[in-house]
Enzyme design. Sequence first.
Site, short mmCIF file in Angstrom:
data_model
loop_
_atom_site.label_atom_id
_atom_site.label_comp_id
_atom_site.label_asym_id
_atom_site.label_seq_id
_atom_site.Cartn_x
_atom_site.Cartn_y
_atom_site.Cartn_z
N TYR A 41 0.83 -1.20 0.00
CA TYR A 41 0.00 0.00 0.00
C TYR A 41 0.87 1.25 0.00
O TYR A 41 1.87 1.33 0.72
CB TYR A 41 -0.93 0.01 1.22
N ASP A 56 -0.46 15.61 5.79
CA ASP A 56 -1.37 15.18 4.73
C ASP A 56 -2.59 16.09 4.74
O ASP A 56 -3.67 15.73 5.22
CB ASP A 56 -1.76 13.72 4.97
N ASP A 83 -3.16 5.36 -2.84
CA ASP A 83 -4.01 6.46 -2.43
C ASP A 83 -4.05 7.51 -3.55
O ASP A 83 -3.01 7.93 -4.05
CB ASP A 83 -3.40 7.05 -1.15
N ASP A 85 -6.19 10.31 -3.07
CA ASP A 85 -6.83 11.47 -2.42
C ASP A 85 -8.24 11.69 -2.98
O ASP A 85 -9.03 10.77 -3.02
CB ASP A 85 -5.95 12.71 -2.57
N HIS A 110 -7.70 4.30 -4.49
CA HIS A 110 -8.93 4.76 -3.84
C HIS A 110 -9.04 6.27 -3.94
O HIS A 110 -8.04 6.99 -3.91
CB HIS A 110 -9.04 4.26 -2.40
N GLU A 112 -11.58 9.58 -2.44
CA GLU A 112 -12.40 9.88 -1.28
C GLU A 112 -13.34 11.04 -1.58
O GLU A 112 -13.13 11.80 -2.53
CB GLU A 112 -11.50 10.22 -0.09
N CYS A 120 -5.86 13.96 6.23
CA CYS A 120 -5.75 12.55 6.63
C CYS A 120 -7.06 12.10 7.27
O CYS A 120 -7.69 12.84 8.04
CB CYS A 120 -4.60 12.39 7.61
N ARG A 155 -13.86 5.67 -1.04
CA ARG A 155 -13.74 5.97 0.39
C ARG A 155 -14.69 7.10 0.76
O ARG A 155 -14.80 8.09 0.04
CB ARG A 155 -12.29 6.35 0.70
N GLU A 185 -14.19 5.15 6.15
CA GLU A 185 -13.06 5.63 6.94
C GLU A 185 -13.44 5.94 8.39
O GLU A 185 -14.53 6.42 8.68
CB GLU A 185 -12.47 6.87 6.27
N ASN A 209 -8.82 0.49 7.50
CA ASN A 209 -7.63 1.32 7.59
C ASN A 209 -7.10 1.27 9.02
O ASN A 209 -7.70 1.86 9.92
CB ASN A 209 -7.97 2.75 7.19
#
Length: 292
Positions: A41, A56, A83, A85, A110, A112, A120, A155, A185, A209
């Site tokens: 990951y 982040d 990731d 974002d 992913h 989000e 984050c 996400r 999440e 996660n």
Amino acid sequence: MPRHTTRLRQLLDDPRILVAPGAYDGTGARLVEGLGFHALYLSGFETAASILGQPDVGYLSHTQMVERVTAMADVVDLPLIADADTGFGSPLNVRRTVIAYERAGAAAMHIEDQTFPKRCGHMLGREVVPVHEMVQKIKAAVDARQDPDFVIIARTDARTAHGLDEAIDRGAAYHEAGADMLFIESPESEEEMRRICKAFRGTAPLLSNQVEGGRTPTPGVGVLQDMGYALAIFPLGTAFAAAKGMRDYLEVLATAGDTRGVLGNLIQFEEFNALIGLGEHTELEQRYRSER
């Protein structure tokens, strides 16, 4: 050998949970592979910390992430989950991101539903876009992929500000829009985690996660499997461990004036060269050495 995307699909279909540790550079990726894990990951948090030395909170660019995906995918033979974002903008930006991540060698990504600038998923202060905006991003992602086995993970960060029911409802909408896997999440208890798994059992595979010190319990891989999760990512622990190791080393150097007191805690020179592939490089060098 099947493509990394196909291998990832097979691993996610297995009744055993897939564990994907995070790594933020090629050395970490080699360690993950060498210790027998089956997937890797790449987090935006670790990448922002390692490249920029920044939190982040939306500083990381599309280009920086694609470059890191390329470097990681080149160095190990593992499916890479990356990731992305918020997809770095509108649905059109999401299309561009999917194409770039696929070409760079990722097996999954992913996106989000946070507003920009994002944060984050275990920080406070996150907000989410309207459901219909995220649905269009997911549709754009599905339309853009060239490899049908490339895994699109949706996400939602709605739990913290809007509650678990809203997060579950969003997950259902995102799955209906075409997401292959759901990432709800930062649930805040094992009871909430079980509710999530019950809501999507038999419908959509779920990602957990696992952030050490974060908002979500870390009960162990066996418990997560029993709950019903298909994938557990451990995105940040390698960065935390590396930072502590570097700080310990530097403190000894700063106070003692030498590093003899920490040699037992270090990978030594020859071992490190072996880890990063010097032997393979030397063999290639010999193969292509000019004959005189």
